[in-house]
Design a protein around this motif. Sequence first.
Motif, PDB file in Angstrom:
ATOM      1  N   VAL A  48     -10.003  25.230  -9.033  1.00 32.05           N
ATOM      2  CA  VAL A  48     -10.066  24.689  -7.674  1.00 32.05           C
ATOM      3  C   VAL A  48      -9.510  25.697  -6.675  1.00 32.05           C
ATOM      4  O   VAL A  48      -8.339  26.086  -6.740  1.00 32.05           O
ATOM      5  CB  VAL A  48      -9.266  23.376  -7.581  1.00 32.05           C
ATOM      6  N   GLY A  49     -10.344  26.107  -5.738  1.00 38.95           N
ATOM      7  CA  GLY A  49      -9.888  26.950  -4.639  1.00 38.95           C
ATOM      8  C   GLY A  49      -9.451  26.074  -3.477  1.00 38.95           C
ATOM      9  O   GLY A  49     -10.149  25.134  -3.102  1.00 38.95           O
ATOM     10  N   PHE A  50      -8.269  26.374  -2.902  1.00 40.43           N
ATOM     11  CA  PHE A  50      -7.752  25.555  -1.811  1.00 40.43           C
ATOM     12  C   PHE A  50      -6.901  26.399  -0.872  1.00 40.43           C
ATOM     13  O   PHE A  50      -6.420  27.480  -1.230  1.00 40.43           O
ATOM     14  CB  PHE A  50      -6.928  24.370  -2.356  1.00 40.43           C
ATOM     15  N   ASP A  51      -6.724  25.881   0.322  1.00 38.28           N
ATOM     16  CA  ASP A  51      -5.890  26.503   1.346  1.00 38.28           C
ATOM     17  C   ASP A  51      -4.487  25.924   1.215  1.00 38.28           C
ATOM     18  O   ASP A  51      -4.277  24.738   1.438  1.00 38.28           O
ATOM     19  CB  ASP A  51      -6.478  26.200   2.725  1.00 38.28           C
ATOM     20  N   GLN A  52      -3.514  26.763   0.862  1.00 43.65           N
ATOM     21  CA  GLN A  52      -2.168  26.254   0.605  1.00 43.65           C
ATOM     22  C   GLN A  52      -1.413  25.878   1.891  1.00 43.65           C
ATOM     23  O   GLN A  52      -0.306  25.352   1.813  1.00 43.65           O
ATOM     24  CB  GLN A  52      -1.344  27.281  -0.172  1.00 43.65           C
ATOM     25  N   GLY A  53      -2.019  26.118   3.027  1.00 44.68           N
ATOM     26  CA  GLY A  53      -1.396  25.729   4.293  1.00 44.68           C
ATOM     27  C   GLY A  53      -2.172  24.612   4.968  1.00 44.68           C
ATOM     28  O   GLY A  53      -2.339  24.638   6.194  1.00 44.68           O
ATOM     29  N   TYR A  54      -2.623  23.625   4.186  1.00 45.55           N
ATOM     30  CA  TYR A  54      -3.490  22.576   4.714  1.00 45.55           C
ATOM     31  C   TYR A  54      -2.964  21.182   4.354  1.00 45.55           C
ATOM     32  O   TYR A  54      -3.619  20.413   3.661  1.00 45.55           O
ATOM     33  CB  TYR A  54      -4.912  22.762   4.160  1.00 45.55           C
ATOM     34  N   PRO A  55      -1.751  20.860   4.789  1.00 43.94           N
ATOM     35  CA  PRO A  55      -1.222  19.516   4.502  1.00 43.94           C
ATOM     36  C   PRO A  55      -1.978  18.458   5.292  1.00 43.94           C
ATOM     37  O   PRO A  55      -2.452  18.735   6.387  1.00 43.94           O
ATOM     38  CB  PRO A  55       0.234  19.623   4.978  1.00 43.94           C
ATOM     39  N   PRO A  56      -2.145  17.253   4.755  1.00 43.99           N
ATOM     40  CA  PRO A  56      -1.579  16.771   3.482  1.00 43.99           C
ATOM     41  C   PRO A  56      -2.505  16.952   2.280  1.00 43.99           C
ATOM     42  O   PRO A  56      -2.251  16.377   1.227  1.00 43.99           O
ATOM     43  CB  PRO A  56      -1.371  15.283   3.775  1.00 43.99           C
ATOM     44  N   TYR A  57      -3.564  17.737   2.417  1.00 45.69           N
ATOM     45  CA  TYR A  57      -4.540  17.849   1.331  1.00 45.69           C
ATOM     46  C   TYR A  57      -4.154  18.898   0.302  1.00 45.69           C
ATOM     47  O   TYR A  57      -4.405  18.727  -0.896  1.00 45.69           O
ATOM     48  CB  TYR A  57      -5.931  18.117   1.898  1.00 45.69           C
ATOM     49  N   GLY A  58      -3.574  19.999   0.732  1.00 44.04           N
ATOM     50  CA  GLY A  58      -3.121  21.036  -0.181  1.00 44.04           C
ATOM     51  C   GLY A  58      -2.074  21.903   0.496  1.00 44.04           C
ATOM     52  O   GLY A  58      -2.333  22.459   1.561  1.00 44.04           O
TER      53      GLY A  58
END
Length: 279
Positions: A48-58
């Motif tokens: 899973v690729g995600f943006d670590q600065g994207y609260p509350p999702y990731g």
Amino acid sequence: MKKKLVAIVAAAATLALSAVLLAGCSGGGDAQQGADSSTSDGTFTLSVGFDQGYPPYGYVGDDGQFTGFDLELAKAVCEKNGWNLDLQAIDWDAKDALIGSGSINCIWNGFTMEGREDGYTFSEPYMYNEQVVVVKADSGMKKLEDLSGKIVLTQVDSAALDVLESTEDGGQAELAGTFKELQTIGDYNNAFMQLESGMVDAVACDLSIASYQMAAKPDAYVKLGVLAPENYAVGFKKGDTELAKQVTDALKALNEDGTVKQLCEKYADQGITYDNWVL
């Protein structure tokens, strides 16, 4: 002696071939598309690729570990299907290259599907969202038209940017043309820091991001208006329909057994609501 030498050479060749085959099976930890993403024991790995600065999702939690609503959903899907989970914090601007190369096999992080249908195969949408504009509570602005002559900030390669640059039906290029400037930034956390400091006048972002920021500082920000309605879905490499279906089916099962509602309640104080679940 000659026969013995031939036997030794043959044995060495067999060992070398075996090493190559083992290396090919191990995959070195790199995810491949679809069913090829498996460990040496044959277990599939969802990368899973995600943006670590994207609260509350990731995002990165207080304990330094990756967490968030979508990441917990991905974990639950993997547990449901008997898969391994590989979380990869990525440069959001590089997501297309990463999924195209097989470095990741899905993008799961508050990922808007509208306008991206030609570039990805998507799961069925699971969460309703909107693109909105947020301003400081004391800005004096009441409606989108009040953004005329203002500096508006959004994330690079974001759905909000797409809407503000689009001249098609539902696009807001005409509105953006009234801004003093439309700026982009790498992540929304820094965007809201700039809004709070007064460096920009507004932030265009996902409803989920706005809800998170307003929940954290209820007296600091207000939502000015809605740019466009949309939905979140999990994005896969174009043509990876079987994996998309497997994830969709697992999400439906997790909704039926109450897992989704529990996760929504867990993140309710960060702006997540089960009312927006659409799958």
